[in-house]
Design a protein around this motif. Sequence first.
Motif, PDB file in Angstrom:
ATOM      1  N   SER A  68      34.087  37.674  99.822  1.00  0.00           N
ATOM      2  CA  SER A  68      35.273  36.991  99.274  1.00  0.00           C
ATOM      3  C   SER A  68      35.559  37.424  97.833  1.00  0.00           C
ATOM      4  O   SER A  68      36.709  37.424  97.407  1.00  0.00           O
ATOM      5  CB  SER A  68      35.094  35.484  99.343  1.00  0.00           C
ATOM      6  N   GLU A  69      34.498  37.800  97.088  1.00  0.00           N
ATOM      7  CA  GLU A  69      34.764  38.245  95.705  1.00  0.00           C
ATOM      8  C   GLU A  69      35.451  39.612  95.694  1.00  0.00           C
ATOM      9  O   GLU A  69      36.262  39.903  94.812  1.00  0.00           O
ATOM     10  CB  GLU A  69      33.446  38.255  94.905  1.00  0.00           C
ATOM     11  N   ARG A  70      35.148  40.443  96.667  1.00  0.00           N
ATOM     12  CA  ARG A  70      35.871  41.719  96.794  1.00  0.00           C
ATOM     13  C   ARG A  70      37.337  41.435  97.141  1.00  0.00           C
ATOM     14  O   ARG A  70      38.234  42.103  96.645  1.00  0.00           O
ATOM     15  CB  ARG A  70      35.281  42.595  97.913  1.00  0.00           C
ATOM     16  N   ARG A  71      37.549  40.459  97.995  1.00  0.00           N
ATOM     17  CA  ARG A  71      38.923  40.127  98.407  1.00  0.00           C
ATOM     18  C   ARG A  71      39.681  39.520  97.231  1.00  0.00           C
ATOM     19  O   ARG A  71      40.813  39.882  96.942  1.00  0.00           O
ATOM     20  CB  ARG A  71      38.896  39.118  99.572  1.00  0.00           C
ATOM     21  N   GLN A  72      39.024  38.591  96.512  1.00  0.00           N
ATOM     22  CA  GLN A  72      39.696  37.841  95.449  1.00  0.00           C
ATOM     23  C   GLN A  72      39.965  38.697  94.211  1.00  0.00           C
ATOM     24  O   GLN A  72      41.064  38.691  93.669  1.00  0.00           O
ATOM     25  CB  GLN A  72      38.803  36.655  95.069  1.00  0.00           C
ATOM     26  N   TYR A  73      38.951  39.450  93.748  1.00  0.00           N
ATOM     27  CA  TYR A  73      39.099  40.169  92.474  1.00  0.00           C
ATOM     28  C   TYR A  73      39.587  41.601  92.637  1.00  0.00           C
ATOM     29  O   TYR A  73      40.061  42.209  91.694  1.00  0.00           O
ATOM     30  CB  TYR A  73      37.768  40.196  91.709  1.00  0.00           C
ATOM     31  N   PHE A  74      39.392  42.183  93.822  1.00  0.00           N
ATOM     32  CA  PHE A  74      39.725  43.603  93.994  1.00  0.00           C
ATOM     33  C   PHE A  74      40.735  43.842  95.118  1.00  0.00           C
ATOM     34  O   PHE A  74      40.932  44.973  95.550  1.00  0.00           O
ATOM     35  CB  PHE A  74      38.436  44.416  94.218  1.00  0.00           C
ATOM     36  N   GLY A  75      41.333  42.745  95.567  1.00  0.00           N
ATOM     37  CA  GLY A  75      42.464  42.853  96.497  1.00  0.00           C
ATOM     38  C   GLY A  75      42.140  43.443  97.850  1.00  0.00           C
ATOM     39  O   GLY A  75      43.010  44.026  98.496  1.00  0.00           O
ATOM     40  N   THR A 115      31.982  29.422  93.077  1.00  0.00           N
ATOM     41  CA  THR A 115      33.393  29.011  93.155  1.00  0.00           C
ATOM     42  C   THR A 115      33.549  27.716  92.361  1.00  0.00           C
ATOM     43  O   THR A 115      32.744  26.799  92.537  1.00  0.00           O
ATOM     44  CB  THR A 115      33.799  28.756  94.630  1.00  0.00           C
ATOM     45  N   LYS A 134      24.725  40.430  93.773  1.00  0.00           N
ATOM     46  CA  LYS A 134      26.003  40.581  93.053  1.00  0.00           C
ATOM     47  C   LYS A 134      25.789  41.482  91.819  1.00  0.00           C
ATOM     48  O   LYS A 134      25.031  42.438  91.915  1.00  0.00           O
ATOM     49  CB  LYS A 134      26.590  39.211  92.723  1.00  0.00           C
ATOM     50  N   GLN A 166      39.536  29.919 102.712  1.00  0.00           N
ATOM     51  CA  GLN A 166      39.628  29.704 101.269  1.00  0.00           C
ATOM     52  C   GLN A 166      39.434  28.239 100.885  1.00  0.00           C
ATOM     53  O   GLN A 166      38.752  27.912  99.924  1.00  0.00           O
ATOM     54  CB  GLN A 166      41.017  30.173 100.808  1.00  0.00           C
TER      55      GLN A 166
END
Length: 247
Positions: free
Chosen positions: A93-100, A170, A10, A127
């Motif tokens: 998932s962090e790309r999905r959550q923070y960067f749409g 998380t 990360k 999720q």
Amino acid sequence: MEKYIIANWKMNPDDLVKAKSLLASVEIGLTDNDKKVVICPPVIFLRDLRQIVNKCQLGAQNAYFEKQGAFTGEISVGMLKDAGCDYVILGHSERRQYFGEADGAVNKKVLAVLASGMRPVVCLGEQERQAENIGEILKKQLTTILSGVAKQKLKEVVLVYEPIWAISTTPNSQPCLPDDALTVYLFLRKMLIQTYGQGAADKISILYGGSVGAKNAADYIQISQFNGFLVGSASLKSEEFIKIVKI
Ligand code: PGA
């Protein structure tokens, strides 16, 4: 299928000296046979780490699907390959959550990475714990992210099941029980077989990610049958990471 241990550093560590030292301490503990150990550092460290890497392979944590152009802040798959990457994590998932990032964009990235000759490490997962429609969620994700991938290219795809509620960072994360993880592993395998046929499906590695450490790694391999791991927090502690590789 191949077995992998993939380290997702990360946005860590916070400088190059520490990154070199972490890689060196991981490599000291590996034998020459641990070929499928992939380290995915922040992209800025890739070229320097390429100079010293010996037993591991290198990967990136994201890529953009266009070859070049006016895409401020993005890095193409060709640039990553040129920097010494063999693998690219996609759809974390962090790309999905923070960067749409959505499944459609992840799919374009998968196709671009495969076309470049690198291997995509593609993440999917639900999720919420005990999501009622987990089968539907995973089916939709899998179908979209692998759309248009040629059958002969499937063996280069590495899939990662990461239940988002089990990722160590998380809030209130909880471990995924190995029996529950087995149910998902078998579901994904069955879907791959139904879609691509047994021969092609058998070549796809399915990894597990989510709070993997030296204490639970054996369970996810032996009980849940996964073909390896995507490791976050524990990959920043070389001794623990080496133990996971040995398991
Ligand atoms: P974790 O992270 O091992 O710290 O849970 C996994 C990941 O997010 O890739």
